[in-house]
Design an enzyme around this catalytic site. Structure first.
Site, PDB file in Angstrom:
ATOM      1  N   TYR A 277     -17.176   4.765  13.042  1.00  0.00           N
ATOM      2  CA  TYR A 277     -15.812   4.253  12.893  1.00  0.00           C
ATOM      3  C   TYR A 277     -15.518   3.130  13.910  1.00  0.00           C
ATOM      4  O   TYR A 277     -15.655   1.961  13.588  1.00  0.00           O
ATOM      5  CB  TYR A 277     -14.764   5.390  12.953  1.00  0.00           C
ATOM      6  CG  TYR A 277     -13.494   4.937  12.280  1.00  0.00           C
ATOM      7  CD1 TYR A 277     -13.208   5.281  10.969  1.00  0.00           C
ATOM      8  CD2 TYR A 277     -12.621   4.063  12.928  1.00  0.00           C
ATOM      9  CE1 TYR A 277     -12.084   4.779  10.326  1.00  0.00           C
ATOM     10  CE2 TYR A 277     -11.500   3.556  12.295  1.00  0.00           C
ATOM     11  CZ  TYR A 277     -11.229   3.917  11.001  1.00  0.00           C
ATOM     12  OH  TYR A 277     -10.136   3.404  10.373  1.00  0.00           O
TER      13      TYR A 277
ATOM     14  N   GLY B  51       0.854  -1.198   0.000  1.00  0.00           N
ATOM     15  CA  GLY B  51       0.000   0.000   0.000  1.00  0.00           C
ATOM     16  C   GLY B  51       0.882   1.237   0.000  1.00  0.00           C
ATOM     17  O   GLY B  51       0.684   2.172   0.771  1.00  0.00           O
ATOM     18  N   ALA B  52       1.894   1.236  -0.909  1.00  0.00           N
ATOM     19  CA  ALA B  52       3.007   2.193  -0.824  1.00  0.00           C
ATOM     20  C   ALA B  52       2.854   3.438  -1.681  1.00  0.00           C
ATOM     21  O   ALA B  52       3.758   4.272  -1.717  1.00  0.00           O
ATOM     22  CB  ALA B  52       4.302   1.481  -1.246  1.00  0.00           C
ATOM     23  N   SER B  53       1.733   3.600  -2.376  1.00  0.00           N
ATOM     24  CA  SER B  53       1.686   4.650  -3.395  1.00  0.00           C
ATOM     25  C   SER B  53       1.044   5.957  -2.953  1.00  0.00           C
ATOM     26  O   SER B  53       1.238   6.992  -3.616  1.00  0.00           O
ATOM     27  CB  SER B  53       0.947   4.125  -4.629  1.00  0.00           C
ATOM     28  OG  SER B  53      -0.320   3.621  -4.256  1.00  0.00           O
ATOM     29  N   THR B  54       0.257   5.920  -1.888  1.00  0.00           N
ATOM     30  CA  THR B  54      -0.427   7.139  -1.421  1.00  0.00           C
ATOM     31  C   THR B  54      -0.506   7.090   0.109  1.00  0.00           C
ATOM     32  O   THR B  54      -0.178   6.076   0.719  1.00  0.00           O
ATOM     33  CB  THR B  54      -1.874   7.227  -1.977  1.00  0.00           C
ATOM     34  OG1 THR B  54      -2.582   6.051  -1.612  1.00  0.00           O
ATOM     35  CG2 THR B  54      -1.913   7.389  -3.489  1.00  0.00           C
TER      36      THR B  54
ATOM     37  N   LYS C 215     -10.760  -3.348  12.229  1.00  0.00           N
ATOM     38  CA  LYS C 215      -9.547  -2.936  12.946  1.00  0.00           C
ATOM     39  C   LYS C 215      -9.308  -3.805  14.191  1.00  0.00           C
ATOM     40  O   LYS C 215      -8.167  -4.052  14.569  1.00  0.00           O
ATOM     41  CB  LYS C 215      -9.622  -1.452  13.323  1.00  0.00           C
ATOM     42  CG  LYS C 215      -9.628  -0.505  12.113  1.00  0.00           C
ATOM     43  CD  LYS C 215      -8.378  -0.649  11.241  1.00  0.00           C
ATOM     44  CE  LYS C 215      -8.320   0.376  10.136  1.00  0.00           C
ATOM     45  NZ  LYS C 215      -7.208   0.129   9.195  1.00  0.00           N
TER      46      LYS C 215
HETATM   47  P1  NAI Z   1      -4.780   5.420   0.848  1.00  0.00           P
HETATM   48  O1  NAI Z   1      -6.063   5.263   0.103  1.00  0.00           O
HETATM   49  O2  NAI Z   1      -4.046   6.698   0.715  1.00  0.00           O
HETATM   50  O3  NAI Z   1      -3.753   4.234   0.453  1.00  0.00           O
HETATM   51  C1  NAI Z   1      -4.159   2.934   0.161  1.00  0.00           C
HETATM   52  C2  NAI Z   1      -3.029   2.160  -0.509  1.00  0.00           C
HETATM   53  O4  NAI Z   1      -3.488   0.812  -0.710  1.00  0.00           O
HETATM   54  C3  NAI Z   1      -2.613   2.690  -1.885  1.00  0.00           C
HETATM   55  O5  NAI Z   1      -1.222   2.539  -2.039  1.00  0.00           O
HETATM   56  C4  NAI Z   1      -3.331   1.731  -2.847  1.00  0.00           C
HETATM   57  O6  NAI Z   1      -2.710   1.602  -4.125  1.00  0.00           O
HETATM   58  C5  NAI Z   1      -3.210   0.441  -2.063  1.00  0.00           C
HETATM   59  N1  NAI Z   1      -4.155  -0.592  -2.465  1.00  0.00           N
HETATM   60  C6  NAI Z   1      -5.511  -0.583  -2.385  1.00  0.00           C
HETATM   61  N2  NAI Z   1      -6.015  -1.755  -2.845  1.00  0.00           N
HETATM   62  C7  NAI Z   1      -4.967  -2.515  -3.214  1.00  0.00           C
HETATM   63  C8  NAI Z   1      -4.821  -3.827  -3.755  1.00  0.00           C
HETATM   64  N3  NAI Z   1      -5.860  -4.621  -3.990  1.00  0.00           N
HETATM   65  N4  NAI Z   1      -3.566  -4.277  -4.022  1.00  0.00           N
HETATM   66  C9  NAI Z   1      -2.476  -3.496  -3.799  1.00  0.00           C
HETATM   67  N5  NAI Z   1      -2.555  -2.269  -3.265  1.00  0.00           N
HETATM   68  C10 NAI Z   1      -3.779  -1.777  -2.976  1.00  0.00           C
HETATM   69  O7  NAI Z   1      -5.158   5.098   2.364  1.00  0.00           O
HETATM   70  P2  NAI Z   1      -4.587   5.544   3.785  1.00  0.00           P
HETATM   71  O8  NAI Z   1      -5.546   6.505   4.377  1.00  0.00           O
HETATM   72  O9  NAI Z   1      -3.151   5.871   3.733  1.00  0.00           O
HETATM   73  O10 NAI Z   1      -4.805   4.189   4.601  1.00  0.00           O
HETATM   74  C11 NAI Z   1      -3.772   3.259   4.867  1.00  0.00           C
HETATM   75  C12 NAI Z   1      -4.034   2.620   6.223  1.00  0.00           C
HETATM   76  O11 NAI Z   1      -3.974   3.658   7.230  1.00  0.00           O
HETATM   77  C13 NAI Z   1      -5.430   1.985   6.338  1.00  0.00           C
HETATM   78  O12 NAI Z   1      -5.332   0.823   7.118  1.00  0.00           O
HETATM   79  C14 NAI Z   1      -6.217   3.044   7.097  1.00  0.00           C
HETATM   80  O13 NAI Z   1      -7.320   2.508   7.799  1.00  0.00           O
HETATM   81  C15 NAI Z   1      -5.139   3.555   8.043  1.00  0.00           C
HETATM   82  N6  NAI Z   1      -5.408   4.858   8.670  1.00  0.00           N
HETATM   83  C16 NAI Z   1      -5.826   5.929   7.925  1.00  0.00           C
HETATM   84  C17 NAI Z   1      -6.134   7.128   8.553  1.00  0.00           C
HETATM   85  C18 NAI Z   1      -6.611   8.322   7.784  1.00  0.00           C
HETATM   86  O14 NAI Z   1      -7.152   9.250   8.407  1.00  0.00           O
HETATM   87  N7  NAI Z   1      -6.425   8.381   6.495  1.00  0.00           N
HETATM   88  C19 NAI Z   1      -5.992   7.291  10.025  1.00  0.00           C
HETATM   89  C20 NAI Z   1      -5.440   6.137  10.677  1.00  0.00           C
HETATM   90  C21 NAI Z   1      -5.191   4.955  10.024  1.00  0.00           C
END
Ligand code: NAI
Length: 397
Positions: free
Chosen positions: A235, A48-51, A244
């Site tokens: 949530y 999940g390294a792209s965003t 979670k």
């Molecule tokens: P994001 O949407 O920015 O990043 C998601 C990543 O997962 C991207 O790199 C995407 O390409 C990858 N991805 C999605 N489906 C995929 C698949 N089938 N195969 C390969 N890669 C896949 O999300 P964010 O917000 O950075 O979330 C990451 C983690 O952090 C999650 O577990 C989220 O619950 C947690 N988190 C997020 C918070 C927030 O406020 N955004 C707060 C605390 C935790």
């Protein structure tokens, strides 16, 4: 071509290559300006390294700790006039910056939930790095096809056992209205756990461990959120919260399996931030807008880069980082400070469309949202022609 934002609700269907590169450069600068991170991992796999948080984890370990990184994600390259996704451009920029800094970086675009991609990535780890000493699991996805049963699961963002109504921000027009969400049924709960719970994290760790691709003392992390009671029905106590909880179950199971290697697994509870994943959650964008205003005024607002820098620089510099009663690392400590949350609760009760600009940082929310797609970054000429076909150096066309 000239690339402009095309926003549909909580997604933007275009991304700006130069803007995404600048967004990545800015995050690298945050980390580099704070100097080298000591005791950082040296060979890191980020799933999940792209965003969002995954990209920031990759940036912090590479540019703070000098780590070699392998990144896994699900993005789309440009096709004709259609731009690539932001995560594609982010990774292209990350790899160019890593190469310029003499850092190994390799990326894999595909479905992280599949056995095929796991096998390919594990082989690459073995071949290029031998072993990894850190695995970051930062996936956020609306669906997952189970690699063994083939069943497709779809996650939902719903309360459990009650219908939930609360204030909500329409992020397209700045209207504060009310949203009502029906309770999830048992199947929806199970599906959300299957997508966003810990099973896939465990499968990754099993695949790596069975192949001997984990170094002694390996550390692995996955990310979670708790937030204040006003968001709990949607949530923490909702479908995503159940997922979670399963992530925390997986953390304990993974750590038990890592014992022979002296490895550690953690769930890190991070701050609420504007990302592609969080903008889709009802109620949360209004909460984030109020939070941003309060934290910017308090002088302790952080974005993904600052959060992940703090994680690796200040928490994981010890083999026994501070944890809460449930064993979690808490990077949401500044967000959850009592005085800040009291202020937010007070503003939450008062906020309307009319006073949104005064009580909340909606402009800041929108700026952050635009930045996710490479728009609104200082120093980028958005009137200039730009080539949308941008290769990721390590991915063959
Ligand atoms: P994001 O949407 O920015 O990043 C998601 C990543 O997962 C991207 O790199 C995407 O390409 C990858 N991805 C999605 N489906 C995929 C698949 N089938 N195969 C390969 N890669 C896949 O999300 P964010 O917000 O950075 O979330 C990451 C983690 O952090 C999650 O577990 C989220 O619950 C947690 N988190 C997020 C918070 C927030 O406020 N955004 C707060 C605390 C935790």
């Amino acid at each position: 071509m000239i690339v402009a934002p095309k926003i549909r609700g909580f997604i933007c269907t275009t991304a700006h290559p130069t803007g995404c590169a600048k967004h990545v450069a800015n995050q690298i600068a945050v980390v580099k300006n704070r100097g080298p991170i000591t005791n950082a991992p040296k060979k890191v796999l980020v799933i999940g390294a792209s965003t969002g948080y995954g990209l920031a984890s990759r940036i912090a370990t590479a540019f703070g700790g000098g780590a070699a990184t392998i990144g896994v994600f699900f993005e789309r390259g440009a096709e004709g006039e259609r731009t690539a996704t932001a995560g594609w451009y982010n990774t292209a920029a990350f790899e160019r910056e890593a190469a310029a800094a003499g850092l190994y970086a390799r990326s894999f675009n595909g479905d992280a939930f599949s056995d095929e991609l796991k096998k390919t990535v594990v082989e690459a780890v073995k071949q290029d790095l031998g072993q990894v000493d850190c695995v970051v699991y930062s996936l956020a996805s609306p669906r997952r096809q189970h690699p063994r049963s083939g069943e497709v699961f779809k996650s939902v963002l719903k309360p459990i056992g009650q219908t939930y109504s609360n204030k909500n921000l329409n992020t397209s027009n700045g209207q504060v209205n009310e949203v009502t969400i029906e309770s999830a049924n048992d199947e929806e709960i199970a599906h959300t756990i299957a997508v966003m719970g810990g099973e896939d994290w465990e499968m990754w760790m099993d695949a790596l461990q069975e192949a001997g691709a984990l170094a002694p003392g390996v550390r692995t992390l996955a990310y979670s959120y708790i937030g204040p009671s006003l968001t709990w029905p949607i949530y923490k106590n909702g479908t995503i919260g159940r997922a979670k909880e399963d992530l925390e179950r997986a953390q304990r199971d993974i750590e038990a399996k890592l014992a022979p290697l002296g490895g550690k697994a953690w769930v890190s509870v991070n701050k609420a931030l504007v990302t592609q994943a969080s903008s889709a959650i009802p109620v949360v964008p209004l909460y984030i807008s109020i939070l941003y205003k309060a934290m910017k005024a308090a002088g302790n607002h952080e974005e993904c880069a600052e959060q992940m820098d703090r994680l690796f620089r200040e928490r994981l510099n010890s083999s026994t980082p501070a944890i809460d009663d449930a064993g979690r690392i808490r990077l949401d400590d500044w967000e959850m400070a009592d005085d800040l949350q009291n202020l937010i609760a007070d503003r939450w009760a008062k906020v309307t469309t009319e006073n949104l600009g005064e009580l909340a940082d909606f402009a800041g929310y929108q700026e952050s949202f635009h930045r996710l797609f490479g728009f609104g970054l200082a120093g980028v000429d958005y009137g200039a022609e730009v080539d949308v076909q941008v290769p990721i150096p390590s991915i063959k066309a």
